[in-house]
Enzyme design. Structure first.
Site, PDB file in Angstrom:
ATOM      1  N   GLY A  30      20.004  -8.398 -15.384  1.00  0.00           N
ATOM      2  CA  GLY A  30      20.222  -6.958 -15.166  1.00  0.00           C
ATOM      3  C   GLY A  30      19.473  -6.457 -13.949  1.00  0.00           C
ATOM      4  CD  GLN A  31      18.974  -0.849 -11.228  1.00  0.00           C
ATOM      5  OE1 GLN A  31      19.226  -0.277 -12.287  1.00  0.00           O
ATOM      6  NE2 GLN A  31      18.715  -0.194 -10.116  1.00  0.00           N
ATOM      7  CG  ASP A  78      21.191 -11.757 -19.239  1.00  0.00           C
ATOM      8  OD1 ASP A  78      20.816 -10.967 -18.357  1.00  0.00           O
ATOM      9  OD2 ASP A  78      22.000 -11.434 -20.136  1.00  0.00           O
ATOM     10  CE1 TYR A 112      20.557   4.745 -21.367  1.00  0.00           C
ATOM     11  CE2 TYR A 112      20.683   2.491 -22.151  1.00  0.00           C
ATOM     12  CZ  TYR A 112      20.125   3.443 -21.320  1.00  0.00           C
ATOM     13  OH  TYR A 112      19.131   3.092 -20.455  1.00  0.00           O
TER      14      TYR A 112
HETATM   15  C1  VAH Z   1      21.726   4.504 -17.067  1.00  0.00           C
HETATM   16  N1  VAH Z   1      20.222   3.479 -15.434  1.00  0.00           N
HETATM   17  O1  VAH Z   1      22.201   5.114 -16.123  1.00  0.00           O
HETATM   18  C2  VAH Z   1      20.358   3.858 -16.845  1.00  0.00           C
HETATM   19  C3  VAH Z   1      19.235   4.789 -17.185  1.00  0.00           C
HETATM   20  C4  VAH Z   1      18.299   7.060 -16.873  1.00  0.00           C
HETATM   21  C5  VAH Z   1      19.474   6.216 -16.691  1.00  0.00           C
HETATM   22  O2  VAH Z   1      18.945   4.779 -18.532  1.00  0.00           O
HETATM   23  O3  VAH Z   1      22.295   4.397 -18.120  1.00  0.00           O
END
Ligand code: VAH
Length: 312
Positions: free
Chosen positions: A9-10, A32, A132
């Site tokens: 991941g990033q 991963d 999320y």
């Molecule tokens: C996203 N880069 O965009 C993540 C992060 C605050 C954003 O959690 O989902």
């Protein structure tokens, strides 16, 4: 010994080399679900996870494996399975195998529309509106439970959007803030999925990596917030990044085409208050909008020139 999940991941692509530089390559196991890693690991497979931890015997786990906000809204079942069940498996395995510390990356996505928009404090209500964010907010509370119930040293940071030249993001709402610089260096017009004034908390990758390792190495008695700390950098909207790019590249063109990611960003704060992190364990970001933007353009241009030279 350190196990890192989600290494492709990033953040993982940058954190693993930083940890290896600090602790030695042999003491950091990168894993991963697939791809160019030392160990293939599906964190939703409890048996495989237990076997790996029993074999490698890590003292620390940095658990980065996750489905990010935009992708999560399209596949909520997978997002929940990875972001909460996968994380639960990590905590259970850590307790069972005597792991000392776990790092859990949370996010500004745990805040919802009822949190203060500016300078959002750690204590603001966390009523997220994405799968999320819901899973990450539940994960913060899991961290506090495992600290209390099992004395497991789980540490949590709420990341803003993270911007770096070292790696590509995937599936996040803030991915645009990396992509815009690559488009500028390629001389291409950029179609921005957020509106021009959609400000969000942002943080340079170099700051995020340094801050995370400093946080994990901080004396236990300085970690006073069991469910996590805001890790603040600067606040910026697409028009702010475009302004920095235009100063260096007057020919840069941007088109604003807000999509589902703009709606997600609208539910998040515009800026963070990270007073607690600064007070408790000495957090101090080094990059602001101008220095981050200059570094992005400089590093990306240099890597484009280097690969052109290789091709020649
Ligand atoms: C996203 N880069 O965009 C993540 C992060 C605050 C954003 O959690 O989902």
């Amino acid at each position: 010994r350190v196990l890192v999940t989600g290494c492709n991941g990033q953040i993982g692509q940058v954190l693993v080399p930083a940890l290896r530089a600090r602790y030695g390559a042999d003491n950091v196991l990168d894993s991963d679900l697939r791809g160019n890693v030392s160990a293939t690991l599906d964190v939703t497979d409890v048996a495989a996870l237990m076997a790996m931890i029993q074999k490698f015997q890590p003292t620390q786990i940095y658990h980065l494996a996750a489905v990010l906000s935009a992708t999560g809204e399209k596949d909520p079942v997978r997002a929940w399975q990875v972001n909460l069940n996968g994380y639960f498996n990590i905590l259970e395995a850590a307790v069972a195998c005597g792991v000392k510390q776990v790092f859990f990356p949370s996010t500004i996505a745990v805040y919802g529309p009822d949190a203060p928009r500016e300078a959002t404090p750690d204590s603001a209500p966390t009523r997220p509106t994405t799968i999320y964010g819901i899973a990450k907010a539940a994960g913060e509370n899991l961290a506090a439970w495992y600290r209390k119930k099992h004395d497991l040293d789980v540490r949590v940071l709420r990341y803003p959007g993270i911007i770096g030249w070292e790696s590509a993001p995937g599936g996040g709402t803030t991915d645009y803030a990396v992509e815009i610089f690559h488009a500028a260096v390629r001389g291409e017009a950029f179609k921005c999925p957020l509106g021009p004034d959609r400000a969000l908390p942002m943080l340079a990758m170099q700051d995020a990596i340094r801050g995370t390792i400093e946080f994990m190495e901080a004396a236990p008695e300085t970690i006073l917030q069991a469910s996590g700390y805001n890790l603040g950098g600067f606040s910026a909207a697409p028009a702010d990044f475009a302004g920095e790019i235009l100063r260096a590249n007057p020919d840069f063109r941007i088109e604003y085409a807000p999509d589902h990611r703009d709606a997600i960003a609208a539910s998040w704060p515009e800026g963070l208050d990270d007073t607690s992190a600064r007070r408790d364990w000495g957090w101090q970001p080094q990059y602001d909008l101008a220095t981050l933007s200059a570094a992005m353009l400089g590093h990306i241009s240099a890597s484009v020139a280097a690969s052109a030279a290789d091709a020649a």
